[in-house]
Write a protein that holds these residues in place. Sequence first.
Motif, PDB file in Angstrom:
ATOM      1  N   GLN A   4       0.829  -1.212   0.000  1.00 55.72           N
ATOM      2  CA  GLN A   4       0.000   0.000   0.000  1.00 55.72           C
ATOM      3  C   GLN A   4       0.861   1.259   0.000  1.00 55.72           C
ATOM      4  OE1 GLN A   4      -2.414  -0.532   3.489  1.00 55.72           O
ATOM      5  NE2 GLN A   4      -4.193  -1.160   2.289  1.00 55.72           N
ATOM      6  N   LEU A   5       1.921   1.267   0.813  1.00 58.97           N
ATOM      7  CA  LEU A   5       2.795   2.436   0.885  1.00 58.97           C
ATOM      8  C   LEU A   5       3.468   2.703  -0.453  1.00 58.97           C
ATOM      9  CD1 LEU A   5       4.469   1.830   4.360  1.00 58.97           C
ATOM     10  CD2 LEU A   5       2.863   3.644   3.798  1.00 58.97           C
ATOM     11  N   LYS A   6       3.919   1.650  -1.113  1.00 55.91           N
ATOM     12  CA  LYS A   6       4.609   1.816  -2.392  1.00 55.91           C
ATOM     13  C   LYS A   6       3.643   2.258  -3.488  1.00 55.91           C
ATOM     14  CE  LYS A   6       8.445  -1.269  -1.575  1.00 55.91           C
ATOM     15  NZ  LYS A   6       9.200  -2.430  -2.012  1.00 55.91           N
ATOM     16  N   GLU A   7       2.415   1.716  -3.471  1.00 58.03           N
ATOM     17  CA  GLU A   7       1.422   2.139  -4.466  1.00 58.03           C
ATOM     18  C   GLU A   7       1.071   3.611  -4.292  1.00 58.03           C
ATOM     19  OE1 GLU A   7      -1.774  -0.616  -3.906  1.00 58.03           O
ATOM     20  OE2 GLU A   7      -0.833  -2.173  -5.144  1.00 58.03           O
ATOM     21  N   LYS A   8       0.933   4.064  -3.054  1.00 59.97           N
ATOM     22  CA  LYS A   8       0.632   5.476  -2.786  1.00 59.97           C
ATOM     23  C   LYS A   8       1.784   6.358  -3.264  1.00 59.97           C
ATOM     24  CE  LYS A   8      -0.573   8.749   0.776  1.00 59.97           C
ATOM     25  NZ  LYS A   8      -0.715   9.029   2.192  1.00 59.97           N
ATOM     26  N   LYS A   9       3.016   5.931  -2.987  1.00 61.38           N
ATOM     27  CA  LYS A   9       4.192   6.689  -3.417  1.00 61.38           C
ATOM     28  C   LYS A   9       4.219   6.818  -4.939  1.00 61.38           C
ATOM     29  CE  LYS A   9       7.815   4.562  -4.094  1.00 61.38           C
ATOM     30  NZ  LYS A   9       8.934   4.150  -4.910  1.00 61.38           N
ATOM     31  N   ASN A  10       3.928   5.746  -5.631  1.00 57.28           N
ATOM     32  CA  ASN A  10       3.954   5.769  -7.097  1.00 57.28           C
ATOM     33  C   ASN A  10       2.826   6.620  -7.671  1.00 57.28           C
ATOM     34  OD1 ASN A  10       6.236   4.189  -7.231  1.00 57.28           O
ATOM     35  ND2 ASN A  10       5.077   2.279  -7.234  1.00 57.28           N
ATOM     36  N   ARG A  11       1.675   6.604  -6.995  1.00 56.22           N
ATOM     37  CA  ARG A  11       0.567   7.473  -7.448  1.00 56.22           C
ATOM     38  C   ARG A  11       0.929   8.942  -7.292  1.00 56.22           C
ATOM     39  NH1 ARG A  11      -2.884   3.800  -4.759  1.00 56.22           N
ATOM     40  NH2 ARG A  11      -3.042   5.227  -2.996  1.00 56.22           N
ATOM     41  N   THR A  12       1.558   9.301  -6.169  1.00 56.33           N
ATOM     42  CA  THR A  12       1.919  10.711  -5.948  1.00 56.33           C
ATOM     43  C   THR A  12       3.032  11.167  -6.880  1.00 56.33           C
ATOM     44  OG1 THR A  12       3.374  10.049  -4.142  1.00 56.33           O
ATOM     45  CG2 THR A  12       1.184  10.797  -3.529  1.00 56.33           C
ATOM     46  N   ARG A  13       3.862  10.265  -7.358  1.00 54.86           N
ATOM     47  CA  ARG A  13       4.921  10.639  -8.289  1.00 54.86           C
ATOM     48  C   ARG A  13       4.359  11.075  -9.632  1.00 54.86           C
ATOM     49  NH1 ARG A  13       9.388   6.078  -8.545  1.00 54.86           N
ATOM     50  NH2 ARG A  13      10.373   7.569  -9.937  1.00 54.86           N
ATOM     51  N   LYS A  14       3.187  10.539 -10.015  1.00 53.25           N
ATOM     52  CA  LYS A  14       2.580  10.863 -11.301  1.00 53.25           C
ATOM     53  C   LYS A  14       1.867  12.203 -11.280  1.00 53.25           C
ATOM     54  CE  LYS A  14       1.879   5.981 -12.262  1.00 53.25           C
ATOM     55  NZ  LYS A  14       0.905   4.896 -12.274  1.00 53.25           N
ATOM     56  N   ILE A  15       1.551  12.724 -10.079  1.00 50.45           N
ATOM     57  CA  ILE A  15       0.779  13.958  -9.953  1.00 50.45           C
ATOM     58  C   ILE A  15       1.711  15.103  -9.590  1.00 50.45           C
ATOM     59  CG2 ILE A  15      -1.133  15.043  -8.704  1.00 50.45           C
ATOM     60  CD1 ILE A  15      -2.057  12.174  -7.999  1.00 50.45           C
ATOM     61  N   ARG A  16       1.462  16.276 -10.196  1.00 51.68           N
ATOM     62  CA  ARG A  16       2.237  17.474  -9.861  1.00 51.68           C
ATOM     63  C   ARG A  16       1.370  18.470  -9.129  1.00 51.68           C
ATOM     64  NH1 ARG A  16       4.955  20.707 -14.050  1.00 51.68           N
ATOM     65  NH2 ARG A  16       6.141  21.469 -12.261  1.00 51.68           N
ATOM     66  N   GLY A  17       1.985  19.261  -8.255  1.00 52.18           N
ATOM     67  CA  GLY A  17       1.285  20.397  -7.646  1.00 52.18           C
ATOM     68  C   GLY A  17       0.473  20.076  -6.423  1.00 52.18           C
ATOM     69  N   VAL A  18      -0.688  20.774  -6.278  1.00 53.57           N
ATOM     70  CA  VAL A  18      -1.497  20.739  -5.068  1.00 53.57           C
ATOM     71  C   VAL A  18      -2.179  19.390  -4.861  1.00 53.57           C
ATOM     72  CG1 VAL A  18      -3.353  21.945  -3.849  1.00 53.57           C
ATOM     73  CG2 VAL A  18      -1.914  23.197  -5.428  1.00 53.57           C
ATOM     74  N   LYS A  19      -2.435  18.655  -5.898  1.00 53.22           N
ATOM     75  CA  LYS A  19      -3.179  17.398  -5.803  1.00 53.22           C
ATOM     76  C   LYS A  19      -2.448  16.341  -4.979  1.00 53.22           C
ATOM     77  CE  LYS A  19      -5.755  17.672 -10.125  1.00 53.22           C
ATOM     78  NZ  LYS A  19      -5.935  17.042 -11.428  1.00 53.22           N
ATOM     79  N   LYS A  20      -1.125  16.458  -4.843  1.00 51.13           N
ATOM     80  CA  LYS A  20      -0.333  15.478  -4.096  1.00 51.13           C
ATOM     81  C   LYS A  20      -0.803  15.376  -2.656  1.00 51.13           C
ATOM     82  CE  LYS A  20       4.135  15.074  -6.281  1.00 51.13           C
ATOM     83  NZ  LYS A  20       5.550  15.268  -6.203  1.00 51.13           N
ATOM     84  N   ASN A  21      -1.169  16.490  -2.059  1.00 49.62           N
ATOM     85  CA  ASN A  21      -1.554  16.509  -0.642  1.00 49.62           C
ATOM     86  C   ASN A  21      -2.889  15.808  -0.422  1.00 49.62           C
ATOM     87  OD1 ASN A  21       0.750  17.908  -0.056  1.00 49.62           O
ATOM     88  ND2 ASN A  21      -0.235  19.897  -0.256  1.00 49.62           N
ATOM     89  N   LYS A  22      -3.746  15.721  -1.415  1.00 44.03           N
ATOM     90  CA  LYS A  22      -5.078  15.126  -1.256  1.00 44.03           C
ATOM     91  C   LYS A  22      -4.998  13.601  -1.184  1.00 44.03           C
ATOM     92  CE  LYS A  22      -7.508  18.945  -3.356  1.00 44.03           C
ATOM     93  NZ  LYS A  22      -8.265  19.409  -4.485  1.00 44.03           N
ATOM     94  N   ASN A  23      -3.976  12.991  -1.804  1.00 41.48           N
ATOM     95  CA  ASN A  23      -3.843  11.529  -1.771  1.00 41.48           C
ATOM     96  C   ASN A  23      -3.301  11.150  -0.476  1.00 41.48           C
ATOM     97  OD1 ASN A  23      -5.006  10.994  -4.183  1.00 41.48           O
ATOM     98  ND2 ASN A  23      -3.091  10.969  -5.328  1.00 41.48           N
TER      99      ASN A  23
END
Length: 191
Positions: A172-191
Amino acid sequence: SQPAHSLAAWNSCCGFCLYAAASAISAHKLQRPVLFDAGENHKGSVALPEAFEPALRVSAATVTMADKSCTIRTRKFMTNRLLARRQFVVDVLHPGRANVSKSEIKDKLAGMYNVRDNNQIFVFGFRTQFGGGKSTGFGLIYDDVKSAQKFEPKYRLVRQGLAQKVEKSRKQLKEKKNRTRKIRGVKKNKN
């Protein structure tokens, strides 16, 4: 015949006899003769040279079990007002002991610095010197438990019992990390 101050003069049948012989020879050089009473650890007999007059009797328990006390010294003491704490390097002298428990160190520090609650004291990073007898680590004393919970890292709070460890799977931690790597900007904090 061998001289009295050589190891060959001893009839050493086990490791304890050899240790007794070496200690007695060093004591003889200091003009303090020693007679070893091997007790249960001894397998045979120790032939004591005539040069040694028994002045001090040492048993095997005394040789193996030393004094259980320890001395705690602090250095590089600093008051850190920004983090509401006092911080210092802790030197623990513990001859005859493998090491000293952190709870015992915390109790002694609480007495030294008049701290009422042991949860305000954090000690970590202890390394025992080569050969034993001395350990050095780091200590923090927070003004109150609230500021400790605010500034201390989560893993040290968990060790102290002030926080609960959150169990998450590595996947779960690695999947979340990989999802946040694909997003730029303010949206990172929402995940």
